[in-house]
Design an enzyme around this catalytic site. Structure first.
Site, PDB file in Angstrom:
ATOM      1  N   ASN A 110       0.898  -1.286   0.250  1.00 22.39           N
ATOM      2  CA  ASN A 110       0.062  -0.046   0.045  1.00 22.39           C
ATOM      3  C   ASN A 110       1.006   1.285   0.010  1.00 22.39           C
ATOM      4  O   ASN A 110       1.872   1.186   0.700  1.00 22.39           O
ATOM      5  CB  ASN A 110      -0.939  -0.006   1.379  1.00 22.39           C
ATOM      6  CG  ASN A 110      -1.752   1.249   1.404  1.00 22.39           C
ATOM      7  OD1 ASN A 110      -2.595   1.449   0.435  1.00 22.39           O
ATOM      8  ND2 ASN A 110      -1.739   1.636   2.507  1.00 22.39           N
ATOM      9  N   HIS A 112       0.956   5.112   1.300  1.00 19.97           N
ATOM     10  CA  HIS A 112       0.350   5.827   2.372  1.00 19.97           C
ATOM     11  C   HIS A 112       0.910   7.193   2.291  1.00 19.97           C
ATOM     12  O   HIS A 112       2.253   7.349   2.588  1.00 19.97           O
ATOM     13  CB  HIS A 112       0.342   5.133   3.639  1.00 19.97           C
ATOM     14  CG  HIS A 112      -0.505   5.964   4.833  1.00 19.97           C
ATOM     15  ND1 HIS A 112      -2.015   6.138   4.737  1.00 19.97           N
ATOM     16  CD2 HIS A 112       0.320   6.726   5.872  1.00 19.97           C
ATOM     17  CE1 HIS A 112      -2.096   6.838   6.014  1.00 19.97           C
ATOM     18  NE2 HIS A 112      -0.850   7.289   6.439  1.00 19.97           N
ATOM     19  N   SER A 139       4.899   6.522   2.327  1.00 22.35           N
ATOM     20  CA  SER A 139       5.401   5.192   2.866  1.00 22.35           C
ATOM     21  C   SER A 139       4.755   4.358   1.853  1.00 22.35           C
ATOM     22  O   SER A 139       3.557   4.205   1.743  1.00 22.35           O
ATOM     23  CB  SER A 139       5.253   4.971   4.227  1.00 22.35           C
ATOM     24  OG  SER A 139       5.558   5.991   5.019  1.00 22.35           O
ATOM     25  N   ASP A 148      -2.641   0.456   7.984  1.00 19.05           N
ATOM     26  CA  ASP A 148      -1.468   1.368   7.575  1.00 19.05           C
ATOM     27  C   ASP A 148      -0.415   0.879   8.586  1.00 19.05           C
ATOM     28  O   ASP A 148       0.382   1.727   9.096  1.00 19.05           O
ATOM     29  CB  ASP A 148      -1.904   2.960   8.018  1.00 19.05           C
ATOM     30  CG  ASP A 148      -2.700   3.165   6.903  1.00 19.05           C
ATOM     31  OD1 ASP A 148      -2.671   2.636   5.690  1.00 19.05           O
ATOM     32  OD2 ASP A 148      -3.559   4.129   7.241  1.00 19.05           O
TER      33      ASP A 148
END
Ligand code: GRF
Length: 223
Positions: A110, A112, A139, A148
């Protein structure tokens, strides 16, 4: 030559990170084949971007399913049917359940918009500004059941400037996000980044701190 890494990209909105991956693939700077772009929003601007690039698209709405698990199952059945090596959450705004996350452990990342572990969740730019931070960033991390909170692979950092607003910060950070995501997937495609348990492995050794995006677009250890 090894076959390119097969990626599926999950999106909810604009799709500028997706576009960066498409552009890098076209330019020959990223050895990936995007096998599917899937969205929880049929109206996501990312979907026509994918279609224009000849990539298969799929959209389904959470409202069409009785619960999150059923939604996740339908979504990841389609993802699995395209046999990706890696699932990339690029502006995918829905929290995934434990079953999907566990099944794709070590194979789902992911992006973020914060320097994790700071500012998980939403409104990261406004929160960083309100806290008077001097630096902010983005990140890329492996996805775990903690929102997250998975192991961070790499980060891009920007300075917060006098007079900054959330919109100005977002505009300055976005091109760095694009470079960060392309560079990180490049390392995964090259087999240089993996996940062992909860530890990111870089060139076969545990990473002590996230890789850092350099001005030339490469990722390096250390600050
Ligand atoms: C990016 O800021 C990303 O970090 C966050 O959502 C945004 C997506 O932008 N997770 P886009 O859809 O890729 O343009």
């Amino acid at each position: 030559m090894a076959s390119p890494l097969r990626i599926a990209v999950l999106v909810s909105g604009r799709g500028s990170n997706l576009q960066a991956l498409i552009d890098a693939g076209r330019a020959g700077t990223l050895a990936v084949e995007t096998v599917l772009v899937a969205s929880d929003r049929p109206q996501a601007e990312a979907l026509p971007r994918a279609a224009a690039a000849g990539i298969a698209t799929f959209a389904l709405e959470r409202a069409g399913f009785p619960d999150r698990r059923a939604f996740d199952e339908a979504l990841f059945a389609e993802v699995a049917a395209h046999a990706p090596d890696l699932v990339v959450l690029a502006g995918f705004m829905r929290v995934l359940g434990a079953a999907a996350v566990t099944r794709w452990h070590g194979r789902m990342i992911n992006i973020h918009p914060s320097l994790l572990p700071a500012y998980r969740g939403l409104d990261t730019h406004a929160r960083a500004l309100a806290a008077g931070e001097a630096a902010h960033g983005a990140s890329v991390h492996f996805v775990t059941t903690e929102l997250d909170g998975g192991p961070v692979i790499a980060q891009a950092r920007i300075a917060i400037l006098p007079g900054d607003t959330p919109d100005r910060v977002a505009a300055r950070l976005l091109p760095e996000e694009h470079r960060l995501l392309v560079a990180t997937i490049g390392l995964i495609a090259a087999g240089r980044i993996t996940l062992a348990g909860e530890r990111v492995q870089f060139d076969g050794a545990s990473l002590a701190a996230p890789l850092v995006l350099r001005p030339d677009g490469s990722l390096a250890t250390g600050a």
